[in-house]
Design an enzyme around this catalytic site. Structure first.
Site, PDB file in Angstrom:
ATOM      1  N   LYS A   1       0.700  -1.010   0.001  1.00  0.00           N
ATOM      2  CA  LYS A   1       0.572  -0.010   0.113  1.00  0.00           C
ATOM      3  C   LYS A   1       0.710   1.115   0.115  1.00  0.00           C
ATOM      4  CE  LYS A   1      -4.379  -1.535   1.784  1.00  0.00           C
ATOM      5  NZ  LYS A   1      -5.717  -1.096   3.028  1.00  0.00           N
TER       6      LYS A   1
ATOM      7  N   LYS B   1      -6.456 -10.889  -8.171  1.00  0.00           N
ATOM      8  CA  LYS B   1      -7.831 -11.848  -7.674  1.00  0.00           C
ATOM      9  C   LYS B   1      -9.135 -10.153  -8.053  1.00  0.00           C
ATOM     10  CE  LYS B   1      -8.918 -11.001  -2.775  1.00  0.00           C
ATOM     11  NZ  LYS B   1      -8.797 -10.239  -2.015  1.00  0.00           N
TER      12      LYS B   1
ATOM     13  N   LYS C   1     -12.585  -4.966  -6.103  1.00  0.00           N
ATOM     14  CA  LYS C   1     -13.310  -3.094  -6.813  1.00  0.00           C
ATOM     15  C   LYS C   1     -12.820  -2.378  -6.462  1.00  0.00           C
ATOM     16  CE  LYS C   1     -14.543  -3.119  -1.628  1.00  0.00           C
ATOM     17  NZ  LYS C   1     -14.811  -3.471  -0.618  1.00  0.00           N
TER      18      LYS C   1
END
Ligand code: TRP
Length: 340
Positions: free
Chosen positions: A119, A201, A204
Site C-alpha cells: 500500500k 484477484k 473493487k
C-alpha cells in the site's frame, strides 16, 4: 438453547471495510459465508470504518457507504439478533485497546507487513501512521472479543498471525488475558479472480470496471461483464487453473451458484461454445444476486431500521469490549478509580 450450551459455541469475528460496493468476489469469498456461520457460531460482524481512513475518503461517501454496507449485510441474511452487527467506530474500546497493543508491538514487526509495503508503494503520497499501525487496530478488533476464529482472505493472514503473536506475547508478560485467534477458511469459500486478468484477484479497486461484478449490478450489466470476460482460444470448458485461468474462474463462479461439480459443468458444456457458457454463468450469478438486491433495496429504504440495528450492535459489542479493556488496563497498571 441453555446458557451453558450458548457459552460453548465458538466465537467468530470478521470485518469488512466500507470502501465501495462489495464485489462478487467479496460475496463468494466472505460475505455469503457470514450468514451461513451464524448457525454454528456466535458471530460478530464489523464494518471497519476506521480501517478505511488509512486511505483518504470522501467523508459523505464514507458515511453513506457505511449504512449501505450494513443494509447489504442484512440483505445477505445476517440475523442481527443472533449475531452482533456493528460499526467499528461506534465501539471506542477498539481504539483504547489498540494503543495498549501498539505499545506491545515492535516497529520491526509492523515493517514486515507485506500489505503495508504494497500500500505504501501504491500511495507514496500518503504513507500515514494509520497505514503502518493498521494491523494493531485489527489485532484489537479480534482480541477485544476473544474471538476463537477469524474468517479472513489470503491477504489478511499475515495480519492475523501478528494478532496471535501480540496476544501470545501479552499473555506471557501479563498473564493469560487473550484467546489466541485462528484463521477460518469456510468450506464453501472460493477466491474469485478478475474477469479481465484472471491471474489477479477480483478487486473493487481495479481501474478496469469490467474486471469485477458488483453485488448491486443488475442483470444486463452482469451479462455484459461476463460476455467480455477473458477466456482463451481453445474453446473447451475445462477446469485447469494454470493453463485456463479465465475459464476456470468462470467455472468456479458457476459451481458456487449451481452447486454443480467441475465434472458436471464440463459435461454440460461439452461441444458448446464459450458464448453459451458465459451466458449461463451470468444467469446463475444474476439469479443468486437478485433476491439479495431486492432485500437490500427494501432494507436500505428504512434508514431508521438500519440505524437501530447498528445502535443495538454497538451497545452489545461495547459491553463485551469494555470488559476486556478494563481487564487489560488493570493488568498493565493503569490506575482505575472505583465507580460511585
Ligand atoms: N483488514 C480487513 C480487510 O481489509 C478488515 C478488518 C478489520 C478485519 N478488522 C478486522 C477482518 C478484524 C477480520 C478481523 O479486509
Amino acid at each position: 438453547m441453555s446458557e451453558a450450551q450458548t457459552e460453548k459455541r465458538k466465537r467468530i469475528l470478521s470485518g469488512i471495510q466500507p470502501t465501495g460496493t462489495p464485489t462478487l468476489g467479496n460475496y463468494v469469498g466472505a460475505v455469503r459465508n457470514w450468514a451461513l456461520l451464524q448457525k454454528d457460531y456466535d458471530c460478530l460482524y464489523m464494518i471497519a470504518d476506521l480501517h478505511a481512513l488509512t486511505v483518504r475518503q470522501v467523508p459523505a461517501d464514507l458515511r453513506r457507504r457505511t449504512r449501505e454496507l450494513a443494509a447489504l449485510l442484512l440483505a445477505t441474511g445476517i440475523d442481527p439478533v443472533k449475531n452482533v452487527l456493528f460499526v467499528q467506530s461506534h465501539v471506542p474500546a477498539h481504539c483504547e485497546l489498540s494503543w495498549i497493543l501498539a505499545c506491545n508491538t515492535q516497529f520491526g514487526e509492523l515493517s514486515r507487513m507485506t500489505q503495508f509495503k504494497d500500500k505504501s508503494a501504491k500511495h507514496p503520497d500518503n504513507v500515514n501512521g494509520g497505514l503502518f499501525t493498521y494491523p494493531v487496530l485489527m489485532a484489537a478488533d479480534i482480541l477485544i472479543y476473544n474471538a476463537d476464529l477469524v474468517p479472513v482472505g489470503q491477504d489478511q493472514t499475515q495480519h492475523l498471525e501478528l494478532a496471535r503473536n501480540i496476544a501470545g506475547r501479552f499473555n506471557g508478560v501479563y498473564g493469560d488475558t487473550f484467546t489466541l485467534p485462528e484463521g477460518y477458511v469456510p468450506a464453501a469459500g472460493a477466491k474469485l479472480m478478475s474477469l479481465a486478468e484472471p491471474t489477479k484477484k477480483m478487486s473493487k479497486s481495479d481501474t478496469n470496471l469490467n474486471s469485477f461484478v458488483l453485488m448491486t449490478d443488475d442483470k444486463d450489466t452482469i451479462v455484459r461483464k461476463f460476455k467480455r470476460a477473458v477466456t482463451d482460444s481453445d474453446g473447451q470448458v475445462r477446469f485447469d487453473r494454470e493453463n485456463k485461468p479465465g475459464v476456470s474462474n468462470l467455472m468456479t463462479i458457476y459451481s458456487v451458484f449451481t452447486g454443480k461439480t467441475m465434472e458436471e459443468i464440463e459435461a454440460e458444456f461439452a461441444g458448446r461454445g464459450y458464448g453459451d457458457f458465459k451466458l449461463a454463468v451470468a444467469e446463475a450469478t444474476a439469479d443468486a444476486l437478485v433476491p439479495v438486491q431486492t432485500e437490500y433495496d427494501r432494507i436500505l429504504a428504512d434508514k431508521d431500521y438500519v440505524d437501530s440495528v447498528l445502535r443495538d450492535g454497538a451497545e452489545r459489542a461495547s459491553r463485551l469490549a469494555n470488559r476486556t479493556v478494563s481487564k487489560v488496563y488493570r493488568k498493565v497498571g493503569l490506575l482505575q478509580l472505583d465507580r460511585h
